[in-house]
Design a protein around this motif. Structure first.
Motif, PDB file in Angstrom:
ATOM      1  N   GLY A   3      59.882  59.434  18.988  1.00 24.67           N
ATOM      2  CA  GLY A   3      59.694  60.861  18.728  1.00 24.67           C
ATOM      3  C   GLY A   3      58.922  61.550  19.833  1.00 24.67           C
ATOM      4  O   GLY A   3      59.065  62.748  20.053  1.00 24.67           O
ATOM      5  N   ASP A   4      58.103  60.795  20.565  1.00 27.91           N
ATOM      6  CA  ASP A   4      57.283  61.379  21.628  1.00 27.91           C
ATOM      7  C   ASP A   4      58.118  61.636  22.876  1.00 27.91           C
ATOM      8  O   ASP A   4      59.145  61.003  23.094  1.00 27.91           O
ATOM      9  CB  ASP A   4      56.129  60.441  21.977  1.00 27.91           C
ATOM     10  N   GLN A   5      57.629  62.559  23.692  1.00 28.20           N
ATOM     11  CA  GLN A   5      58.322  62.836  24.941  1.00 28.20           C
ATOM     12  C   GLN A   5      57.776  61.949  26.064  1.00 28.20           C
ATOM     13  O   GLN A   5      56.672  61.406  25.961  1.00 28.20           O
ATOM     14  CB  GLN A   5      58.175  64.301  25.327  1.00 28.20           C
ATOM     15  N   ALA A   6      58.566  61.791  27.097  1.00 27.25           N
ATOM     16  CA  ALA A   6      58.096  61.104  28.303  1.00 27.25           C
ATOM     17  C   ALA A   6      57.120  62.040  29.004  1.00 27.25           C
ATOM     18  O   ALA A   6      57.493  63.120  29.456  1.00 27.25           O
ATOM     19  CB  ALA A   6      59.274  60.770  29.207  1.00 27.25           C
TER      20      ALA A   6
ATOM     21  N   GLY B 205      68.009  71.111  23.558  1.00 25.56           N
ATOM     22  CA  GLY B 205      67.227  72.337  23.767  1.00 25.56           C
ATOM     23  C   GLY B 205      66.735  72.529  25.182  1.00 25.56           C
ATOM     24  O   GLY B 205      66.190  73.590  25.504  1.00 25.56           O
ATOM     25  N   CYS B 206      66.949  71.546  26.057  1.00 26.10           N
ATOM     26  CA  CYS B 206      66.457  71.672  27.438  1.00 26.10           C
ATOM     27  C   CYS B 206      67.192  72.750  28.214  1.00 26.10           C
ATOM     28  O   CYS B 206      66.744  73.135  29.305  1.00 26.10           O
ATOM     29  CB  CYS B 206      66.556  70.332  28.157  1.00 26.10           C
ATOM     30  N   VAL B 207      68.323  73.251  27.698  1.00 27.89           N
ATOM     31  CA  VAL B 207      69.088  74.278  28.425  1.00 27.89           C
ATOM     32  C   VAL B 207      69.142  75.613  27.696  1.00 27.89           C
ATOM     33  O   VAL B 207      69.814  76.536  28.144  1.00 27.89           O
ATOM     34  CB  VAL B 207      70.533  73.797  28.694  1.00 27.89           C
ATOM     35  N   ASN B 208      68.426  75.737  26.589  1.00 28.56           N
ATOM     36  CA  ASN B 208      68.499  76.970  25.813  1.00 28.56           C
ATOM     37  C   ASN B 208      68.144  78.195  26.649  1.00 28.56           C
ATOM     38  O   ASN B 208      67.158  78.192  27.393  1.00 28.56           O
ATOM     39  CB  ASN B 208      67.564  76.897  24.606  1.00 28.56           C
ATOM     40  N   TYR B 209      68.965  79.232  26.515  1.00 25.63           N
ATOM     41  CA  TYR B 209      68.726  80.548  27.116  1.00 25.63           C
ATOM     42  C   TYR B 209      68.695  80.508  28.648  1.00 25.63           C
ATOM     43  O   TYR B 209      68.062  81.341  29.295  1.00 25.63           O
ATOM     44  CB  TYR B 209      67.447  81.164  26.558  1.00 25.63           C
ATOM     45  N   GLY B 210      69.379  79.515  29.235  1.00 27.36           N
ATOM     46  CA  GLY B 210      69.606  79.537  30.665  1.00 27.36           C
ATOM     47  C   GLY B 210      68.483  79.022  31.536  1.00 27.36           C
ATOM     48  O   GLY B 210      68.553  79.131  32.758  1.00 27.36           O
ATOM     49  N   VAL B 211      67.437  78.458  30.941  1.00 32.13           N
ATOM     50  CA  VAL B 211      66.304  77.951  31.724  1.00 32.13           C
ATOM     51  C   VAL B 211      66.131  76.462  31.438  1.00 32.13           C
ATOM     52  O   VAL B 211      66.008  76.061  30.279  1.00 32.13           O
ATOM     53  CB  VAL B 211      65.001  78.703  31.385  1.00 32.13           C
ATOM     54  N   PHE B 212      66.108  75.655  32.479  1.00 32.00           N
ATOM     55  CA  PHE B 212      65.951  74.217  32.299  1.00 32.00           C
ATOM     56  C   PHE B 212      64.499  73.882  31.959  1.00 32.00           C
ATOM     57  O   PHE B 212      63.571  74.285  32.652  1.00 32.00           O
ATOM     58  CB  PHE B 212      66.359  73.465  33.568  1.00 32.00           C
ATOM     59  N   ASP B 213      64.315  73.126  30.866  1.00 36.83           N
ATOM     60  CA  ASP B 213      62.978  72.724  30.421  1.00 36.83           C
ATOM     61  C   ASP B 213      62.926  71.202  30.360  1.00 36.83           C
ATOM     62  O   ASP B 213      63.370  70.593  29.378  1.00 36.83           O
ATOM     63  CB  ASP B 213      62.678  73.324  29.050  1.00 36.83           C
ATOM     64  N   PRO B 214      62.363  70.553  31.396  1.00 30.56           N
ATOM     65  CA  PRO B 214      62.342  69.086  31.418  1.00 30.56           C
ATOM     66  C   PRO B 214      61.462  68.468  30.350  1.00 30.56           C
ATOM     67  O   PRO B 214      61.588  67.266  30.067  1.00 30.56           O
ATOM     68  CB  PRO B 214      61.816  68.769  32.828  1.00 30.56           C
ATOM     69  N   THR B 215      60.569  69.258  29.736  1.00 35.68           N
ATOM     70  CA  THR B 215      59.719  68.701  28.674  1.00 35.68           C
ATOM     71  C   THR B 215      60.475  68.515  27.369  1.00 35.68           C
ATOM     72  O   THR B 215      59.985  67.855  26.453  1.00 35.68           O
ATOM     73  CB  THR B 215      58.497  69.600  28.415  1.00 35.68           C
ATOM     74  N   GLU B 216      61.668  69.089  27.277  1.00 41.12           N
ATOM     75  CA  GLU B 216      62.503  68.899  26.082  1.00 41.12           C
ATOM     76  C   GLU B 216      63.216  67.553  26.206  1.00 41.12           C
ATOM     77  O   GLU B 216      64.399  67.484  26.517  1.00 41.12           O
ATOM     78  CB  GLU B 216      63.505  70.042  25.944  1.00 41.12           C
TER      79      GLU B 216
ATOM     80  N   LYS C 200      64.154  59.820  36.429  1.00 37.08           N
ATOM     81  CA  LYS C 200      63.991  59.075  35.186  1.00 37.08           C
ATOM     82  C   LYS C 200      64.257  59.918  33.943  1.00 37.08           C
ATOM     83  O   LYS C 200      63.867  59.555  32.838  1.00 37.08           O
ATOM     84  CB  LYS C 200      62.598  58.446  35.126  1.00 37.08           C
ATOM     85  N   LEU C 201      64.939  61.045  34.116  1.00 39.53           N
ATOM     86  CA  LEU C 201      65.402  61.833  32.976  1.00 39.53           C
ATOM     87  C   LEU C 201      66.915  61.729  32.901  1.00 39.53           C
ATOM     88  O   LEU C 201      67.617  62.032  33.876  1.00 39.53           O
ATOM     89  CB  LEU C 201      64.984  63.304  33.108  1.00 39.53           C
ATOM     90  N   MET C 202      67.417  61.302  31.742  1.00 33.20           N
ATOM     91  CA  MET C 202      68.852  61.154  31.533  1.00 33.20           C
ATOM     92  C   MET C 202      69.345  62.218  30.557  1.00 33.20           C
ATOM     93  O   MET C 202      68.618  62.626  29.651  1.00 33.20           O
ATOM     94  CB  MET C 202      69.162  59.763  30.965  1.00 33.20           C
ATOM     95  N   ALA C 203      70.566  62.649  30.729  1.00 34.63           N
ATOM     96  CA  ALA C 203      71.179  63.593  29.797  1.00 34.63           C
ATOM     97  C   ALA C 203      71.564  62.866  28.515  1.00 34.63           C
ATOM     98  O   ALA C 203      71.933  61.687  28.533  1.00 34.63           O
ATOM     99  CB  ALA C 203      72.403  64.238  30.427  1.00 34.63           C
ATOM    100  N   SER C 204      71.474  63.564  27.397  1.00 28.10           N
ATOM    101  CA  SER C 204      71.935  63.005  26.124  1.00 28.10           C
ATOM    102  C   SER C 204      73.435  63.240  25.988  1.00 28.10           C
ATOM    103  O   SER C 204      74.044  63.975  26.780  1.00 28.10           O
ATOM    104  CB  SER C 204      71.202  63.661  24.955  1.00 28.10           C
ATOM    105  N   ASP C 205      74.025  62.661  24.961  1.00 30.16           N
ATOM    106  CA  ASP C 205      75.471  62.837  24.803  1.00 30.16           C
ATOM    107  C   ASP C 205      75.840  64.212  24.267  1.00 30.16           C
ATOM    108  O   ASP C 205      77.010  64.527  24.117  1.00 30.16           O
ATOM    109  CB  ASP C 205      76.063  61.728  23.921  1.00 30.16           C
ATOM    110  N   LYS C 206      74.843  65.044  23.987  1.00 30.42           N
ATOM    111  CA  LYS C 206      75.098  66.430  23.584  1.00 30.42           C
ATOM    112  C   LYS C 206      75.068  67.368  24.788  1.00 30.42           C
ATOM    113  O   LYS C 206      75.133  68.586  24.627  1.00 30.42           O
ATOM    114  CB  LYS C 206      74.087  66.876  22.525  1.00 30.42           C
ATOM    115  N   ILE C 207      74.958  66.800  25.978  1.00 29.74           N
ATOM    116  CA  ILE C 207      74.861  67.605  27.195  1.00 29.74           C
ATOM    117  C   ILE C 207      75.926  67.164  28.192  1.00 29.74           C
ATOM    118  O   ILE C 207      76.064  65.971  28.474  1.00 29.74           O
ATOM    119  CB  ILE C 207      73.469  67.479  27.835  1.00 29.74           C
TER     120      ILE C 207
END
Length: 455
Positions: free
Chosen positions: A247-250, A262-273, A317-324
């Motif tokens: 559940g925790d983030q890297a 949610g890392c791409v919501n509203y056109g801004v990349f958020d690596p903390t998501e 070390k950040l990978m895309a999920s299968d929803k992306i």
């Protein structure tokens, strides 16, 4: 409008309630309601899709959907069980339900001993300090036993009804102001989308010669632009991976993580998501995102599916999920940043939503074909850069206006909460209030500054 205090107070015996008017009582919730939680029935997205109708289907703190039948049809109090905003000032956790309703297992269902009590109970529960009643380390939960022990300040019958009428009237005034601010935000979003749509389909020069794009929903475009399908701009098109993650983030760049949609919501990349990859799973470096990647959500709500963002740097070390979807464009032909703003435009958003499918409005999907087959007007690369630069400047202006509007809404909601708390705990005496009194809105809001004001 100002309100006096009551002439005499007594200790309520409850620390967070403090003193209450001397002639008031304090009652635990179990003496005011019957809990009907045993009759709740949760429905998953597929089940709700097969039962679409007009009856509200309630989750922890809001209506999630509408179904074709009801479990209850009476005056009820609905109170969040888990996932409700118990500690967010200005956000309600209790609601008055009147008429057909289908609650799921994340919201308590309470029948008042007298239907005339329902508003008083709702107002009282929205003024409650839940610190001693909510438990849970990762998700706040209000158990039935703890809920039934909640104490409420309880005035005599006629006074209680008068307080309810006062709060109905005054909160309606504040709600009207909040609604105006919400409308302003919607207008800002529409204006932003219109500005983007015009820039990426008509360009920045109003005097440039135009030509028919050959695509009905695009209309005319500048004569020197090309109009092509996305598939001809794509060098690589990948989909991510969704392992069972923590559940925790890297938290550092040295930890492997999987990006959430949610890392791409509203056109801004958020690596903390992101979610941290468990130590027992092997990472897949080939799915790491790189500078200038175009990330597109393939599964989300109707207004967010197809959202896109540009990755400004390598994240090894950040990978895309299968929803992306991870799309790598031929950058000399189409800049990723230009593609992002184009995908936010009104016309193309409509095309994406037409292609979206799913069993529930809360989670829709698009396939790779929905992106590959999109038409895109394509200016020269230098003009793409100018358009992006101009839109970023305009976006900063829109963002500042929206932030200020959101701030006003937050203040209004906080004042609304303070007014309710002050009235239902007896910190102010509203017995002299009359509904036909005329007062300026600013004076009404002054009455709701903070609970401490009435101490």
């Amino acid at each position: 409008m100002s309100f006096p205090k009551y002439p005499e107070y007594k200790d309520s015996g409850v620390e967070w309630l403090g003193e209450v008017p001397a002639h008031w009582g304090v009652k635990q919730l179990k003496y005011l309601v019957t809990c009907l939680d045993g009759q709740r029935i949760p429905l998953n997205g597929v089940e709700r899709y097969s039962k679409q109708g007009s009856v509200p289907y309630w989750g922890a703190n809001k209506i999630m959907d509408y179904v074709d039948e009801a479990i209850f049809d009476e005056e009820l109090v609905l109170l969040g069980e888990d996932g409700a905003p118990f500690f967010d000032v200005g956000k309600p956790v209790a609601f008055h339900s009147s008429g057909p309703v289908w609650p799921n297992n994340h919201i308590h269902v309470l029948r008042p001993g007298d239907s005339a009590w329902v508003k008083s109970i709702v107002y009282g529960l929205n003024a409650t300090n839940y610190i001693d009643f909510v438990e849970g380390s990762t998700r706040d939960k209000l158990t039935q036993s703890r809920m039934m022990s909640i104490p409420l300040a309880w005035p005599p019958h006629d006074e209680r009804n008068h307080i309810d009428s006062f709060l109905d009237h005054e909160t309606a005034r504040i709600d009207a102001l909040v609604e105006e601010q919400q409308r302003l935000i919607e207008l800002l979003k529409e204006k932003r989308q219109a500005v983007i749509s015009h820039a990426v389909t008509k360009g920045l020069d109003p005097d440039v010669p135009m030509k028919d794009s050959g695509v009905e929903w695009l209309g005319e475009v500048p004569a020197h632009w090309n109009v092509v399908k996305f598939k001809y701009l794509i060098a690589e098109f990948e989909q991510g991976w969704s392992p069972q993650c923590d559940g925790d983030q890297a938290e550092t760049l040295d930890e492997w993580g999987v990006l959430k949609v949610g890392c791409v919501n509203y056109g801004v990349f958020d690596p903390t998501e992101n979610k941290r990859l468990p130590d027992n799973l092997e990472p897949r470096p080939e799915l790491s995102i790189r500078k200038d990647d175009l990330l597109i959500s393939r599964a989300n709500t109707r207004d967010l599916v197809g959202s896109a963002a540009h990755v400004p740097m390598d994240y090894p070390k950040l990978m895309a999920s299968d929803k992306i979807f991870v799309v790598r464009l031929h950058q000399r032909i189409c800049r990723s940043r230009y593609a992002v703003v184009y995908l936010f435009g009104k016309g193309v958003r409509h095309q994406i939503e037409l292609q979206a499918t799913g069993a529930s409005s809360s989670m829709l999907n698009i396939g790779q074909g929905a992106i590959r087959e999109l038409w895109i007007p394509l200016p020269p690369d230098s003009e793409q850069d100018r358009i992006v630069h101009e839109l970023e400047k305009r976006e900063a202006d829109f963002a500042a206006l929206e932030q200020e509007t959101v701030r006003h809404m937050r203040i209004l909601n906080e004042r609304r909460s303070a007014l309710i708390s002050a009235a239902v705990t007896g910190k102010i005496d509203v017995r002299g209030w009359q509904a036909d009194q005329q007062s300026r809105q600013s004076e009404i809001l002054m009455a709701a500054e903070t609970r401490a004001t009435y101490g």
